[in-house]
Design a protein around this motif. Structure first.
Motif, PDB file in Angstrom:
ATOM      1  N   SER A 196      14.526   5.985  25.437  1.00  0.00           N
ATOM      2  CA  SER A 196      15.550   7.808  24.836  1.00  0.00           C
ATOM      3  C   SER A 196      17.039   6.931  24.536  1.00  0.00           C
ATOM      4  O   SER A 196      16.885   6.079  24.850  1.00  0.00           O
ATOM      5  CB  SER A 196      15.278   8.606  26.829  1.00  0.00           C
ATOM      6  N   ALA A 246      18.194  11.502  28.876  1.00  0.00           N
ATOM      7  CA  ALA A 246      16.738  12.490  28.728  1.00  0.00           C
ATOM      8  C   ALA A 246      15.818  12.110  28.730  1.00  0.00           C
ATOM      9  O   ALA A 246      15.431  11.182  30.234  1.00  0.00           O
ATOM     10  CB  ALA A 246      17.165  11.567  26.763  1.00  0.00           C
ATOM     11  N   GLN A 247      14.215  12.620  28.503  1.00  0.00           N
ATOM     12  CA  GLN A 247      13.241  12.480  28.483  1.00  0.00           C
ATOM     13  C   GLN A 247      12.936  11.702  29.126  1.00  0.00           C
ATOM     14  O   GLN A 247      13.251  10.444  27.695  1.00  0.00           O
ATOM     15  CB  GLN A 247      12.341  13.698  28.275  1.00  0.00           C
ATOM     16  N   SER A 287      11.128  10.412  25.210  1.00  0.00           N
ATOM     17  CA  SER A 287      11.333  11.079  24.106  1.00  0.00           C
ATOM     18  C   SER A 287      11.800  10.841  22.873  1.00  0.00           C
ATOM     19  O   SER A 287      11.299  11.196  21.721  1.00  0.00           O
ATOM     20  CB  SER A 287      12.671  12.271  24.737  1.00  0.00           C
ATOM     21  N   THR A 314       8.154  10.899  21.602  1.00  0.00           N
ATOM     22  CA  THR A 314       7.611  12.177  21.535  1.00  0.00           C
ATOM     23  C   THR A 314       8.189  12.888  20.039  1.00  0.00           C
ATOM     24  O   THR A 314       8.451  14.098  19.473  1.00  0.00           O
ATOM     25  CB  THR A 314       7.820  12.696  22.749  1.00  0.00           C
ATOM     26  N   ALA A 315       9.537  12.431  20.401  1.00  0.00           N
ATOM     27  CA  ALA A 315      10.288  13.557  19.201  1.00  0.00           C
ATOM     28  C   ALA A 315      10.490  13.377  17.447  1.00  0.00           C
ATOM     29  O   ALA A 315      10.927  13.666  16.720  1.00  0.00           O
ATOM     30  CB  ALA A 315      11.959  13.180  19.458  1.00  0.00           C
ATOM     31  N   SER A 358       7.129  18.624  19.182  1.00  0.00           N
ATOM     32  CA  SER A 358       8.400  18.466  19.144  1.00  0.00           C
ATOM     33  C   SER A 358       8.606  19.018  17.910  1.00  0.00           C
ATOM     34  O   SER A 358       8.023  18.957  16.245  1.00  0.00           O
ATOM     35  CB  SER A 358       8.781  17.528  18.942  1.00  0.00           C
TER      36      SER A 358
END
Length: 405
Positions: A108, A113-114, A117, A120-121, A127
């Protein structure tokens, strides 16, 4: 006599114990901790209270200051990180994650932030690009073209999307897919066709170049680096401009410390990196703000810049506007251009109007003989980092002033 010695030894042991326990406090008085081992700002000494509410907050602020500034703090933080990593395979921050096959990832981009992330981004999933991204790209291209330049954009797939065999197993299927958020952005009907044709996202090509090794993404790094960048540079130029044969450049290898090592102090990680030998190729390579005299008065904000001069290359200039991925590939582009001007935009939003104008003077000089390449990694390209960094360079002063208000 024996009893006296026993009493003395007893006191000596107690004194040694007190001294040992008090060593951090003594060190704290003499040498306060200078930095944070968690990539954050250390707590400040409480200010003078001006209200009852401020007064009640002082004990908590003092406690936070003591926790952050006790003596030997940095050494103890490093030791704690090292023990946790070696015994439990843990990193001290959610910003990093261990993958498979000896690879680590930036998980992240911030502690707020998650978790995961950064995976996943950029990998397949739900996303989507930030709202208005297609409209911004259309406007960016229009503004550059109005100034006589024809921009091209290289979107670099980051490590999770490229090295999908190394991501944590539960993310493997997602990151091996080609239906990434960037791919969906490129299908956005709002994106002008002529703009879409000037954007290159070589996901499959870079996956092939990278293979299962470290030629594009070193196993301990977030940024790309290595011999594969030379292939990517050639690939992108062939895609956009069809250059002639470049200047031959030999390479050498160096062990370099992980570029995200500041996130886990006390844990030593490095990778063997293949780097181009510019001096041997007759290419003058300058990196840093001193390459541009125009930036002298604000060079602390322009550290991530480069100028390369290759007298053996055709008399043409490449303007490379990038995020932090640009510096490491800029040398490889110099094989094909007389001059390469590289400007990273991370700090562009911090510039004052007069400083921004000096950067614009560099960006828009020698327009007729300049190729423009805007290079960002996938997350930065479609989640507003590109927009925030590049927009001040091409937007008119009146529009910037209106946006500020």
């Amino acid at each position: 006599m024996a009893k006296s010695i026993s009493i003395f030894a007893n006191y000596a042991v107690k004194a040694a114990l007190v001294l040992a326990l008090g060593a951090p406090a003594i060190s704290g008085v003499l040498h306060s901790a200078a930095y944070g081992g968690e990539n954050r700002q250390l707590a400040n000494w409480p200010g003078l209270p001006h209200s009852w509410k401020d007064f009640l907050a002082v004990p908590g602020q003092l406690d936070a200051w003591v926790n952050d500034h006790f003596g030997m703090r940095n050494n103890l933080v490093n030791l704690n990180n090292k023990i946790r990593f070696q015994l439990y395979d843990e990193f001290p921050t959610i910003q990093t994650a261990r993958g498979r096959n000896g690879r680590i990832f930036l998980a992240s981009h911030a502690t707020t932030a998650q978790p995961y992330s950064a995976f996943t981004a950029v990998c397949a999933g739900k996303s989507e690009a930030s709202p208005g991204t297609a409209a911004y790209f259309n406007q960016m291209f229009a503004d550059f073209r109005a100034r006589g330049m024809q921009p091209h954009v290289l979107i670099v797939p980051s490590a999770p999307a490229v090295q999908s065999a190394d991501v944590p197993e539960w993310l493997a299927q997602r990151c091996s897919s080609t239906d990434t958020p960037v791919r969906r952005f490129l299908r956005d009907p709002e994106l002008n066709p002529d703009v879409r044709s000037a954007i290159y996202y070589p996901l499959e090509e870079i996956r092939k170049i990278a293979g299962d090794g470290e030629s594009v993404f070193p196993k301990t790094w977030f940024h790309w680096n290595g011999a594969g960048l030379g292939e990517v540079a050639t690939l992108s130029l062939q895609h956009f401009w069809k250059p002639g044969p470049g200047t031959p450049v030999k390479s050498h290898e160096e062990w370099l410390i992980s570029d995200i090592s500041h996130l886990f102090p006390g844990i030593s990680m490095s990778s063997l990196i293949t780097l181009p030998n510019m001096a041997e190729a007759g290419i003058d390579a300058c990196h840093g703000p001193d390459c541009f005299p125009e930036f002298e008065s604000f060079k602390e904000l322009m550290k991530d810049t480069s100028h390369l001069h290759n007298p053996a290359a055709p008399p043409r200039r490449l303007l490379l506007i990038s995020d932090s991925y640009g510096r490491l590939i800029s040398d490889w582009y110099a094989r094909y251009y007389r001059d390469v001007d590289h400007i990273a935009t991370n700090n562009i939003p911090q510039l004052k109007p007069a400083q921004l104008q000096r950067v614009k003077d560099v960006v828009f000089r020698d327009v007729e003989n300049t190729d423009v390449l805007i290079l960002y990694h996938d997350g930065g390209a479609i989640y507003n980092a590109l927009r925030f960094g590049v927009e001040p360079l091409h937007q008119s002063s009146s529009k910037l002033a209106a946006a500020a208000h």
